[in-house]
Structure formats: C-alpha cells, structure tokens
Write a protein that holds these residues in place. Structure first.
Motif, PDB file in Angstrom:
ATOM      1  N   ASP A 100      18.615   4.543   4.389  1.00  0.00           N
ATOM      2  CA  ASP A 100      18.141   5.064   3.107  1.00  0.00           C
ATOM      3  C   ASP A 100      17.300   6.297   3.407  1.00  0.00           C
ATOM      4  O   ASP A 100      16.323   6.222   4.143  1.00  0.00           O
ATOM      5  CB  ASP A 100      17.308   3.987   2.410  1.00  0.00           C
ATOM      6  N   ILE A 101      17.712   7.441   2.857  1.00  0.00           N
ATOM      7  CA  ILE A 101      17.066   8.709   3.192  1.00  0.00           C
ATOM      8  C   ILE A 101      17.011   9.570   1.937  1.00  0.00           C
ATOM      9  O   ILE A 101      17.824   9.398   1.025  1.00  0.00           O
ATOM     10  CB  ILE A 101      17.850   9.401   4.337  1.00  0.00           C
ATOM     11  N   SER A 102      16.072  10.495   1.874  1.00  0.00           N
ATOM     12  CA  SER A 102      15.996  11.376   0.710  1.00  0.00           C
ATOM     13  C   SER A 102      17.157  12.364   0.735  1.00  0.00           C
ATOM     14  O   SER A 102      17.700  12.687   1.794  1.00  0.00           O
ATOM     15  CB  SER A 102      14.665  12.133   0.687  1.00  0.00           C
ATOM     16  N   GLN A 103      17.523  12.853  -0.432  1.00  0.00           N
ATOM     17  CA  GLN A 103      18.612  13.831  -0.547  1.00  0.00           C
ATOM     18  C   GLN A 103      18.291  15.085   0.276  1.00  0.00           C
ATOM     19  O   GLN A 103      19.149  15.615   0.964  1.00  0.00           O
ATOM     20  CB  GLN A 103      18.820  14.192  -2.020  1.00  0.00           C
ATOM     21  N   ARG A 104      17.064  15.519   0.210  1.00  0.00           N
ATOM     22  CA  ARG A 104      16.658  16.726   0.938  1.00  0.00           C
ATOM     23  C   ARG A 104      16.800  16.531   2.447  1.00  0.00           C
ATOM     24  O   ARG A 104      17.350  17.380   3.143  1.00  0.00           O
ATOM     25  CB  ARG A 104      15.228  17.077   0.579  1.00  0.00           C
ATOM     26  N   ASP A 105      16.296  15.414   2.969  1.00  0.00           N
ATOM     27  CA  ASP A 105      16.401  15.143   4.409  1.00  0.00           C
ATOM     28  C   ASP A 105      17.851  14.994   4.839  1.00  0.00           C
ATOM     29  O   ASP A 105      18.229  15.406   5.927  1.00  0.00           O
ATOM     30  CB  ASP A 105      15.615  13.891   4.783  1.00  0.00           C
ATOM     31  N   ASN A 106      18.664  14.396   3.985  1.00  0.00           N
ATOM     32  CA  ASN A 106      20.077  14.199   4.297  1.00  0.00           C
ATOM     33  C   ASN A 106      20.797  15.544   4.420  1.00  0.00           C
ATOM     34  O   ASN A 106      21.583  15.761   5.333  1.00  0.00           O
ATOM     35  CB  ASN A 106      20.742  13.337   3.222  1.00  0.00           C
ATOM     36  N   ARG A 107      20.524  16.463   3.514  1.00  0.00           N
ATOM     37  CA  ARG A 107      21.168  17.785   3.564  1.00  0.00           C
ATOM     38  C   ARG A 107      20.668  18.587   4.760  1.00  0.00           C
ATOM     39  O   ARG A 107      21.412  19.331   5.371  1.00  0.00           O
ATOM     40  CB  ARG A 107      20.898  18.560   2.275  1.00  0.00           C
ATOM     41  N   TRP A 108      19.388  18.452   5.098  1.00  0.00           N
ATOM     42  CA  TRP A 108      18.807  19.223   6.185  1.00  0.00           C
ATOM     43  C   TRP A 108      19.276  18.712   7.544  1.00  0.00           C
ATOM     44  O   TRP A 108      19.500  19.482   8.469  1.00  0.00           O
ATOM     45  CB  TRP A 108      17.289  19.142   6.081  1.00  0.00           C
ATOM     46  N   GLU A 109      19.445  17.408   7.682  1.00  0.00           N
ATOM     47  CA  GLU A 109      19.712  16.803   8.981  1.00  0.00           C
ATOM     48  C   GLU A 109      21.038  17.212   9.610  1.00  0.00           C
ATOM     49  O   GLU A 109      21.128  17.397  10.811  1.00  0.00           O
ATOM     50  CB  GLU A 109      19.675  15.281   8.868  1.00  0.00           C
ATOM     51  N   GLY A 110      22.081  17.363   8.826  1.00  0.00           N
ATOM     52  CA  GLY A 110      23.393  17.647   9.380  1.00  0.00           C
ATOM     53  C   GLY A 110      23.594  19.094   9.792  1.00  0.00           C
ATOM     54  O   GLY A 110      24.628  19.447  10.322  1.00  0.00           O
ATOM     55  N   LYS A 111      22.606  19.934   9.584  1.00  0.00           N
ATOM     56  CA  LYS A 111      22.769  21.362   9.849  1.00  0.00           C
ATOM     57  C   LYS A 111      22.338  21.728  11.263  1.00  0.00           C
ATOM     58  O   LYS A 111      21.442  21.127  11.825  1.00  0.00           O
ATOM     59  CB  LYS A 111      21.940  22.168   8.849  1.00  0.00           C
ATOM     60  N   THR A 112      22.971  22.747  11.783  1.00  0.00           N
ATOM     61  CA  THR A 112      22.561  23.304  13.066  1.00  0.00           C
ATOM     62  C   THR A 112      21.468  24.342  12.813  1.00  0.00           C
ATOM     63  O   THR A 112      21.204  24.703  11.673  1.00  0.00           O
ATOM     64  CB  THR A 112      23.746  23.986  13.770  1.00  0.00           C
TER      65      THR A 112
END
Length: 140
Positions: A108-120
């Motif tokens: 369970d993760i915030s939308q913001r953290d989820n979008r940020w995490e997958g990026k290089t």
C-alpha cells in the motif's frame, strides 16, 4: 459507492464494502490468485464454479473480480483478505508485474510515491516517463 482514482489512467477502483471474514467465505487465496468458495450459494441459477479461479484480465493487464455486479481489482481484494483493512491509497506491485498478485509482491503506497518510484534519474530530471501500456514517452 465511493470510488477513488487508481494508478492506471482513467480507471477507478471500487472501495471494498465486504469485511475480511466475508471475503474469506467467498474466496480462497493461493499463490496470488483467488478461487471461488461456496459459489453455489451466491450464483444465479445455481452455477457450480466452486474451486474455479475468480476474475478475468481487465485494463492494463490487471485482474478484476466481479462480486454482485461490481468489479474489484484482485490485488485490492487479496490485500483486504489477508490484512483485514482496505488499502489506504494505491496497491503497488513491487516487481512491476501487475499479473503477480502474491501478497509479498503487494504494498500500500501513495499515488505520488508510486509514480516517483518507477522512474530513473533521467526521467526525474526530464519530467517525462515511459508509458509501458502505450509504449510512448509522456510528460508528467
């Protein structure tokens, strides 16, 4: 029914109105999949699907399960079945494989953290990201 924005663009995930006990009466969890249990009690015209895998693949490759004419993401059902609480925001697949709904692969993760995490680093600096489903670069 209250809905909120899911991690996949233009897809809304239904809040789960069932308790952990009710979900465990309806389904059995095994290796990231749900199987019908006591299905004959819930099915129209007595269809016997007990032991059959529940759900089908929907938008973005995520599995959806129908309960009383409402669709729910399988990953969210599994989260609630095994943790007893609704996910606060987004259920993230740690290995980025949305077909792998094993509990150890979900968080369970915030939308913001989820979008940020997958990026290089280059993606973070450029303000764009690779849209896997559409196979194109998109701006944030």
């Amino acid at each position: 029914m209250k809905k909120f924005k899911s991690s996949y663009k233009n897809v809304y995930a239904n809040k789960i109105p069932y308790t952990q006990e009710q979900l465990n009466e309806m389904f059995t969890y095994k290796d990231g999949k749900l199987y019908h249990k006591n299905y004959r009690d819930r099915a129209f015209r007595g269809t016997d699907l007990e032991g059959v895998e529940a759900g089908n693949t929907g938008l973005g490759g995520r599995s959806q399960v129908k309960i009383k004419n409402s669709l729910y993401l399988r990953s969210r059902l599994i989260w609630k079945m095994l943790n007893g609480i609704d996910p606060v925001e987004v259920i993230d697949h740690i290995n980025n494989d949305c077909t792998n709904d094993r509990i150890e692969n979900l968080r369970d993760i915030s939308q913001r953290d989820n979008r940020w995490e997958g990026k290089t680093i280059a993606d973070k600096l450029s303000g764009g990201n690779w849209a896997e489903v559409k196979m194109i670069w998109q701006s944030n």
